[in-house]
Design a protein around this motif. Structure first.
Motif, PDB file in Angstrom:
ATOM      1  N   SER A   1      -1.351   3.841  -5.409  1.00 32.16           N
ATOM      2  CA  SER A   1      -0.750   4.317  -4.160  1.00 32.16           C
ATOM      3  C   SER A   1      -0.982   3.321  -3.035  1.00 32.16           C
ATOM      4  O   SER A   1      -2.073   2.774  -2.885  1.00 32.16           O
ATOM      5  N   ALA A   2       0.064   3.103  -2.234  1.00 33.02           N
ATOM      6  CA  ALA A   2      -0.031   2.195  -1.094  1.00 33.02           C
ATOM      7  C   ALA A   2       0.823   2.736   0.041  1.00 33.02           C
ATOM      8  O   ALA A   2       1.802   3.458  -0.178  1.00 33.02           O
ATOM      9  N   ASP A   3       0.444   2.388   1.262  1.00 33.30           N
ATOM     10  CA  ASP A   3       1.183   2.783   2.458  1.00 33.30           C
ATOM     11  C   ASP A   3       1.761   1.518   3.088  1.00 33.30           C
ATOM     12  O   ASP A   3       1.015   0.685   3.608  1.00 33.30           O
ATOM     13  N   PRO A   4       3.094   1.350   3.056  1.00 30.36           N
ATOM     14  CA  PRO A   4       3.677   0.119   3.605  1.00 30.36           C
ATOM     15  C   PRO A   4       3.450  -0.038   5.103  1.00 30.36           C
ATOM     16  O   PRO A   4       3.560  -1.147   5.627  1.00 30.36           O
ATOM     17  N   ASP A   5       3.120   1.063   5.796  1.00 27.60           N
ATOM     18  CA  ASP A   5       2.829   0.978   7.227  1.00 27.60           C
ATOM     19  C   ASP A   5       1.434   0.416   7.492  1.00 27.60           C
ATOM     20  O   ASP A   5       1.111   0.083   8.631  1.00 27.60           O
ATOM     21  N   GLU A   6       0.603   0.332   6.442  1.00 29.40           N
ATOM     22  CA  GLU A   6      -0.732  -0.241   6.573  1.00 29.40           C
ATOM     23  C   GLU A   6      -0.927  -1.280   5.467  1.00 29.40           C
ATOM     24  O   GLU A   6      -1.749  -1.114   4.566  1.00 29.40           O
ATOM     25  N   PRO A   7      -0.162  -2.380   5.541  1.00 34.04           N
ATOM     26  CA  PRO A   7      -0.200  -3.368   4.457  1.00 34.04           C
ATOM     27  C   PRO A   7      -1.569  -4.005   4.268  1.00 34.04           C
ATOM     28  O   PRO A   7      -1.891  -4.464   3.165  1.00 34.04           O
ATOM     29  N   GLU A   8      -2.381  -4.049   5.308  1.00 28.44           N
ATOM     30  CA  GLU A   8      -3.701  -4.657   5.184  1.00 28.44           C
ATOM     31  C   GLU A   8      -4.602  -3.859   4.241  1.00 28.44           C
ATOM     32  O   GLU A   8      -5.575  -4.391   3.689  1.00 28.44           O
ATOM     33  N   GLN A   9      -4.279  -2.588   4.049  1.00 30.02           N
ATOM     34  CA  GLN A   9      -5.069  -1.740   3.173  1.00 30.02           C
ATOM     35  C   GLN A   9      -4.725  -1.979   1.703  1.00 30.02           C
ATOM     36  O   GLN A   9      -5.562  -1.798   0.827  1.00 30.02           O
TER      37      GLN A   9
END
Length: 307
Positions: A110-118
């Motif tokens: 799972s990834a959040d494109p609004d928080e790419p640094e994560q």
């Protein structure tokens, strides 16, 4: 939801990472006649896929079968599923904490494109205890604990929720059976076969942590095959979370989740304050508390081991 309904839903869908439509017919065939001999033999893919938290460039799901599911809500899910006749192998990469998972049917990151640094903040892996259609209960237990021994050898440590009593070994199993769940079990304690068959009624979970990553391993068996004289079917559901999603679970509001670094110290103090009373009550019941256990540091707050 009852434990039996929750168990069947987990097992038949084989977790969020699996292709449920493909798995359900296979699993139904496996369960149709608990006394029949195995009719399905699977092989394991020879080249492992690799997964890692953080930068998506650090993993390789080994296409074909891999893809990115871009949800309308903005989330990205990196997925791969393996056919039941050729289950996969997955290697989780975390430096010295790396380890292998055999007989994998699906993975999802799972990834959040609004928080790419994560980057990828969570992986869910669905695996089985066997290549065959069925497995002896003792062998399923031994294979799980072989993996646990490997995890402990490379530095993964048992995890207890901050507000939970610090129970390990036979003490945790006793509590699990007495309370019908409600505690994480000890990966260094091999339950007897009698205990193994009993604890599987309550969807047992083992938890670990290492270097800011939290892992849970849940065992799901098929209740209709929970008979020592009949081989069973076992699924392992493995989740690996970075610190952020681990601590999000302490909050109900999305806005609080975004502020978790700011809010978590007070929340941890509030939850930790409930532990002494629980442990005192258990001591009165004859339980032994492991007072040497220390909660993991929160690396995002600059904490280090021993604080």
């Amino acid at each position: 939801m009852s434990l039996s309904l929750h168990r069947r839903r987990l097992l038949l869908t084989a977790g969020a990472a699996c292709a449920a439509a493909a798995l359900v017919p296979v699993l139904c065939r496996r369960y149709r006649d608990p006394t029949s001999s195995p009719a399905i033999t699977t092989a394991m893919a020879s080249t492992p896929a690799t997964i890692a938290l953080g930068d998506p460039k650090n993993f390789d799901l080994r296409a074909p079968g891999a893809g990115i599911d871009r949800q309308p809500v903005g989330m990205y899910f990196y997925e791969r599923n393996w056919p039941m006749k050729q289950l996969g192998r997955v290697r989780y990469l975390q430096g010295r904490r790396s380890f292998d998972i055999p007989w994998v049917s699906g993975v999802m990151g799972s990834a959040d494109p609004d928080e790419p640094e994560q980057g990828i903040y969570s992986w869910h892996v669905t695996a089985f205890a066997m290549q065959e259609a069925r497995i002896a209960h003792e062998l399923a237990r031994d294979r799980l604990f072989s993996m646990f021994r490997d995890l402990l050898m490379v530095g993964w440590r048992p995890f207890v929720e901050v507000g939970d009593p610090r129970l390990f070994g036979a003490q945790a199993v006793r509590y699990q059976l007495q309370e019908r769940g409600g505690v994480y079990l000890d990966a260094s304690y091999l339950p007897t076969m009698e205990q193994w068959m009993q604890i599987n009624e309550y969807l047992p979970i083992w938890r670990f942590w290492a270097d800011g990553v939290y892992m849970s391993v849940r065992v799901v068996d098929e209740p209709a095959l929970r008979d020592p004289a009949v081989e069973g079917v076992y699924m392992f559901s493995i989740t690996l979370d970075s610190e952020a999603p681990h601590f999000w679970t302490y909050f109900d509001k999305v806005e609080d989740m975004h502020r978790w670094k700011e809010l978590i110290p007070a929340e941890m103090a509030r939850v930790a304050a409930t532990r002494p009373g629980k442990e005192a009550e258990l001591r009165r019941q004859g339980y032994v508390i492991d007072e040497n256990y220390r909660d993991p540091p929160i690396l995002a707050l600059g904490q280090v081991q021993g604080t």
